[in-house]
Enzyme design. Structure first.
Site, PDB file in Angstrom:
ATOM      1  N   GLN A 282      28.558  -4.494 -35.956  1.00 31.35           N
ATOM      2  CA  GLN A 282      27.233  -3.866 -36.042  1.00 31.35           C
ATOM      3  C   GLN A 282      26.954  -2.955 -34.847  1.00 31.35           C
ATOM      4  O   GLN A 282      26.442  -1.837 -35.013  1.00 31.35           O
ATOM      5  CB  GLN A 282      26.131  -4.937 -36.122  1.00 31.35           C
ATOM      6  CG  GLN A 282      26.386  -6.073 -37.090  1.00 31.35           C
ATOM      7  CD  GLN A 282      26.173  -5.704 -38.540  1.00 31.35           C
ATOM      8  OE1 GLN A 282      25.906  -4.555 -38.871  1.00 31.35           O
ATOM      9  NE2 GLN A 282      26.312  -6.678 -39.415  1.00 31.35           N
TER      10      GLN A 282
ATOM     11  N   SER B 266      30.936  -2.221 -48.089  1.00 32.31           N
ATOM     12  CA  SER B 266      32.023  -3.168 -48.297  1.00 32.31           C
ATOM     13  C   SER B 266      33.270  -2.375 -48.655  1.00 32.31           C
ATOM     14  O   SER B 266      33.281  -1.150 -48.619  1.00 32.31           O
ATOM     15  CB  SER B 266      31.647  -4.173 -49.394  1.00 32.31           C
ATOM     16  OG  SER B 266      31.164  -3.509 -50.539  1.00 32.31           O
ATOM     17  N   ASP B 267      34.345  -3.060 -49.002  1.00 32.90           N
ATOM     18  CA  ASP B 267      35.625  -2.391 -49.247  1.00 32.90           C
ATOM     19  C   ASP B 267      35.587  -1.558 -50.530  1.00 32.90           C
ATOM     20  O   ASP B 267      34.747  -1.786 -51.407  1.00 32.90           O
ATOM     21  CB  ASP B 267      36.742  -3.433 -49.312  1.00 32.90           C
ATOM     22  CG  ASP B 267      36.926  -4.152 -47.986  1.00 32.90           C
ATOM     23  OD1 ASP B 267      37.260  -3.461 -47.008  1.00 32.90           O
ATOM     24  OD2 ASP B 267      36.713  -5.371 -47.927  1.00 32.90           O
TER      25      ASP B 267
ATOM     26  N   ASP C  74      27.403   1.638 -43.989  1.00 34.62           N
ATOM     27  CA  ASP C  74      27.949   0.299 -43.750  1.00 34.62           C
ATOM     28  C   ASP C  74      28.281  -0.296 -45.106  1.00 34.62           C
ATOM     29  O   ASP C  74      27.468  -0.976 -45.723  1.00 34.62           O
ATOM     30  CB  ASP C  74      26.928  -0.554 -43.000  1.00 34.62           C
ATOM     31  CG  ASP C  74      27.385  -1.990 -42.837  1.00 34.62           C
ATOM     32  OD1 ASP C  74      28.587  -2.255 -43.009  1.00 34.62           O
ATOM     33  OD2 ASP C  74      26.536  -2.857 -42.551  1.00 34.62           O
TER      34      ASP C  74
END
Length: 296
Positions: free
Chosen positions: A73, A168-169, A166
């Site tokens: 973060q 996820s994959d 930000d």
């Protein structure tokens, strides 16, 4: 459809077995399952682990643990924010756990923060089970939009100084966030001199994904760079960031280093201006694979 998170808990251990890292797994001992349900977009699991605090899992993949989340973060937020001389308006795409918002809010000069998250279920779960991250939602400068990030940017051209994705994959609902059209949308939504910072996958596993994306967007952005952080609970213990600029030469230097006050530095667990610079220094194999043999 992603994996059912509960199916990955075997003999009291959660085993992360992702399609993007075949042949390896990350395991954490489970003390207690706190939540499990399917949102409108993905399977969501939250469990209390033996030594990593609460853990958020989406479609079978670890997104956040309370023990090491700061390594991700802080870096994805502070690298672009300190590289920009005067960021006023910041857009966060994804990041429903609130951790990026928490870090962006540490910059008093930022006047407006927009969070664009397609899956409200992630926000609800974070507020319930990850309060140390979800505190980011409490800042009065934050506006939350539950919608597709590309659509929001299409409606807000030339609007933001910094855009942080930000995600996820690149499987399931996040797959479009790793494609050239999405980066083109970010470029149009940036102000001149603006900076994009996106989750950039792992140098040990995904050079075949990183290089073609960097090559493609280099035709549009003024500069494209790769930085990274170390984080134990992500595949291979490392995750990268793609930094791209509009009318700016580099993000390697923290332009606002003077704004890193002793009070702020004491609040941070990972980011420092020195680490900012060092995060762009890549192993030889990574530098060659992404930017060419002649760059080492």
């Amino acid at each position: 459809m992603g994996l059912n998170g509960m199916d990955l808990i075997i003999d009291g251990w959660f085993h992360e077995r992702g399609v993007l890292w075949p042949g390896q797994a990350m395991s954490l001992k489970v003390k207690k399952v706190l939540d499990h349900y399917r949102t409108d977009f993905q399977d969501l699991l939250v469990f209390e682990s033996e030594n990593h605090g609460n853990v958020l899992v989406l479609d079978g993949v670890i997104q956040v643990t309370e023990r090491d989340e700061h390594a991700y973060q802080e870096m994805i937020a502070h690298i672009p924010l300190f590289a920009h001389p005067n960021p006023k308006k910041v857009l966060v795409i994804g990041g429903g756990d609130g951790g990026v918002l928490r870090e962006v809010a540490r910059h008093p000069g930022v006047e407006e923060i927009v969070e664009c998250e397609i899956d409200e279920g992630v926000i609800i779960a974070s507020k319930k089970h990850l309060p140390s991250l979800a505190v980011g939602y409490d800042d009065p400068r934050v506006t939350v939009k539950i919608m597709d990030g590309a659509k929001f940017m299409d409606e807000n051209q030339d609007a933001f100084d910094v855009i942080i994705t930000d995600s996820s994959d690149p499987v399931g609902p996040a797959s479009v966030l790793f494609e050239t059209p999405f980066y083109n949308a970010m470029y149009k939504s940036l102000r001149e001199g603006g900076i994009v910072c996106t989750q950039g996958e792992c140098m040990w596993l995904h050079l075949d994904l990183i290089k073609p994306l960097v090559d493609s967007i280099s035709q549009t952005f003024s500069s494209v760079e790769y930085a990274y952080t170390t984080i134990p609970t992500y595949p291979s213990g490392q995750i990268g960031f793609i930094l791209a600029t509009k009318g700016r030469k580099t993000c390697k230097v923290p332009e606002r280093e003077a704004d890193m006050t002793p009070e702020l530095q004491k609040k941070l667990k990972y980011y420092t201006p020195a680490l900012h610079r060092a995060s762009f220094v890549l192993p030889a194999f990574t530098q060659r694979a992404i930017f060419g043999e002649d760059t080492v």
